[in-house]
Design an enzyme around this catalytic site. Structure first.
Site, PDB file in Angstrom:
ATOM      1  N   MET A  34     -10.380   5.659  -1.449  1.00  0.00           N
ATOM      2  CA  MET A  34     -10.030   5.066  -0.403  1.00  0.00           C
ATOM      3  C   MET A  34      -9.671   5.889   0.851  1.00  0.00           C
ATOM      4  SD  MET A  34      -9.823   0.662  -0.991  1.00  0.00           S
ATOM      5  CE  MET A  34      -7.839   1.257  -1.007  1.00  0.00           C
ATOM      6  N   HIS A  38      -4.482  12.390  -0.436  1.00  0.00           N
ATOM      7  CA  HIS A  38      -3.506  13.469  -0.961  1.00  0.00           C
ATOM      8  C   HIS A  38      -3.867  14.203  -2.287  1.00  0.00           C
ATOM      9  CE1 HIS A  38      -2.534  10.593  -3.858  1.00  0.00           C
ATOM     10  NE2 HIS A  38      -2.802   9.724  -3.036  1.00  0.00           N
ATOM     11  N   GLU A  39      -2.911  14.861  -2.178  1.00  0.00           N
ATOM     12  CA  GLU A  39      -2.710  16.340  -3.220  1.00  0.00           C
ATOM     13  C   GLU A  39      -3.393  15.383  -4.853  1.00  0.00           C
ATOM     14  OE1 GLU A  39      -3.390  18.805  -2.981  1.00  0.00           O
ATOM     15  OE2 GLU A  39      -3.184  19.564  -5.946  1.00  0.00           O
ATOM     16  N   HIS A  41      -5.342  13.189  -4.886  1.00  0.00           N
ATOM     17  CA  HIS A  41      -6.793  12.942  -4.759  1.00  0.00           C
ATOM     18  C   HIS A  41      -7.650  14.629  -5.316  1.00  0.00           C
ATOM     19  CE1 HIS A  41      -5.803   9.505  -2.339  1.00  0.00           C
ATOM     20  NE2 HIS A  41      -6.618   8.541  -2.604  1.00  0.00           N
ATOM     21  N   GLY A 158      -7.599   8.041 -11.000  1.00  0.00           N
ATOM     22  CA  GLY A 158      -6.290   8.114 -11.195  1.00  0.00           C
ATOM     23  C   GLY A 158      -5.530   7.483 -12.194  1.00  0.00           C
ATOM     24  N   GLN A 164      -5.775  -0.657 -12.994  1.00  0.00           N
ATOM     25  CA  GLN A 164      -7.573  -0.968 -12.564  1.00  0.00           C
ATOM     26  C   GLN A 164      -8.515   0.238 -13.083  1.00  0.00           C
ATOM     27  OE1 GLN A 164      -8.497   0.477  -8.210  1.00  0.00           O
ATOM     28  NE2 GLN A 164      -8.353   2.693  -8.879  1.00  0.00           N
ATOM     29  N   SER A 196       1.142   9.574  -3.587  1.00  0.00           N
ATOM     30  CA  SER A 196       0.534   7.575  -2.965  1.00  0.00           C
ATOM     31  C   SER A 196       0.480   7.231  -1.812  1.00  0.00           C
ATOM     32  CB  SER A 196       1.449   6.493  -3.253  1.00  0.00           C
ATOM     33  OG  SER A 196       0.629   5.380  -2.902  1.00  0.00           O
ATOM     34  N   ARG A 198       0.940   5.159  -0.139  1.00  0.00           N
ATOM     35  CA  ARG A 198       1.590   4.698   0.557  1.00  0.00           C
ATOM     36  C   ARG A 198       3.157   4.969   1.298  1.00  0.00           C
ATOM     37  NH1 ARG A 198       0.952  -1.146  -2.722  1.00  0.00           N
ATOM     38  NH2 ARG A 198      -1.182  -0.997  -2.313  1.00  0.00           N
TER      39      ARG A 198
HETATM   40  O1  PAF Z   1      -8.259   3.208  -6.283  1.00  0.00           O
HETATM   41  C1  PAF Z   1      -8.510   3.204  -4.644  1.00  0.00           C
HETATM   42  O2  PAF Z   1      -8.375   4.032  -4.488  1.00  0.00           O
HETATM   43  C2  PAF Z   1      -9.645   1.797  -5.215  1.00  0.00           C
HETATM   44  O3  PAF Z   1      -9.030   0.938  -5.607  1.00  0.00           O
HETATM   45  C3  PAF Z   1     -11.179   2.477  -5.615  1.00  0.00           C
HETATM   46  C4  PAF Z   1     -11.879   2.925  -6.558  1.00  0.00           C
HETATM   47  C5  PAF Z   1     -11.426   3.428  -3.654  1.00  0.00           C
HETATM   48  C6  PAF Z   1     -11.865   0.719  -4.989  1.00  0.00           C
HETATM   49  O4  PAF Z   1     -12.110   0.707  -3.747  1.00  0.00           O
END
Ligand code: PAF
Length: 295
Positions: A34, A38-39, A41, A158, A164, A196, A198
């Protein structure tokens, strides 16, 4: 910058097909995000680049997975910095569609229902969140499908969003999506805080207070590694002693079912696999973290 930005599904299909042919590639990786990268990702992207010939990252702030409109509005949008970070990892293509591309008729009438696995933990605090997240993940997995039918297809998630990840795995298995889900471990700052998007909303005092989450997880992990009973109560008390932190849940669960593990792991030495989940509000910011146990 070598990285390419596309905003429609048609462009994504055309460009990824072109890249796969040009590179004579046999594998394609998708890194759904989304943005506000950050590191953590960066590690997802790097892993995807190591394992695939062509890598697509998506950046889409999915309205369906936000409860409050204000959270959606407040979600940081940092496209230029995100592109630079993904480019530095060697990602080929970024798919950053506008909302109308993903939901042309407004909110979809048919969605993925995440079921019982989503009733607890994050799902209990954020009703509808996982239905919204899985619905967009299903769409993104379709958008990112390699054009060459025989090419391997992998998608990267992640470990930090453990619930998730479990749900995505179940969706892919239960609904026969032709993709391999690859889990990438949490990245932490030197003092232990899980990275995160956030964290940027924490004040200096809140950030300091938030360290208690990873400390509590480490206490439980050390117990498990030493084959001792998991002293969850002491670890929970440590979190609760921090005035800026309001604990939501702290549990050891089965990593596949997310059901709490039998009470006896408190009294007898821990053996086997588990996942310690924690969620808390630190000031106004909700944080989650976890640690896998395997002993
Ligand atoms: O983990 C996330 O950043 C989101 O939930 C995702 C998997 C991109 C779906 O919007």
């Amino acid at each position: 910058m070598a990285i390419q930005l596309v905003t429609t599904a048609a462009q994504l299909r055309a460009e990824s097909a072109r890249l796969l042919t040009e590179k004579r590639g046999t594998s394609q990786g998708l890194v759904p995000t989304m943005g506000a990268l950050h590191e953590g990702h960066a590690r997802l992207a790097r892993t995807a680049v190591e394992q695939n010939d062509v890598v697509v990252a998506s950046i889409f702030v999915n309205p369906l997975q936000f409860g409050e409109a204000v959270d959606l509005e407040r979600y940081p949008r940092t496209l230029d910095a995100d592109l630079a970070l993904l480019d530095a990892q060697g990602v080929d293509l970024v798919f950053a569609p506008p909302v109308e591309e993903v939901y042309p008729g407004g909110e979809p009438m048919v969605r993925i229902t995440s079921g019982a696995l989503a009733d607890k933990w994050e799902g209990a605090s954020r009703p509808g969140h996982f239905d919204g997240a899985l619905t967009v993940v299903a769409k993104l997995l379709h958008y990112g499908l390699p054009s060459a039918g025989e090419a391997a297809y992998r998608a990267y998630f992640g470990q930090k969003d453990a619930q998730q990840l479990t749900l995505v795995r179940r969706m892919v298995a239960d609904l026969n999506f032709p993709v391999e889900v690859v889990a990438v471990p949490i990245v932490r700052s030197e003092d232990g805080l899980a990275l995160s998007s956030r964290n940027r909303f924490l004040s200096a005092a809140e950030r300091e207070a938030a360290l208690v989450l990873s400390r509590a997880l480490r206490l439980v992990e050390e117990r498990a590694n030493a084959h001792e009973p998991l002293d969850l109560d002491s670890a929970r008390a440590l979190v609760e002693s921090q005035p800026l932190v309001a604990l939501d849940y702290f549990e050891v669960v089965d990593p596949r079912t997310l059901e709490p593990l039998a009470e006896n792991c408190r009294e007898t030495p821990f053996r086997g696999e588990g996942l310690v989940l924690i969620a808390a509000k630190v000031g106004p910011v909700r944080l989650i973290d976890n640690v896998p146990l395997d002993s």
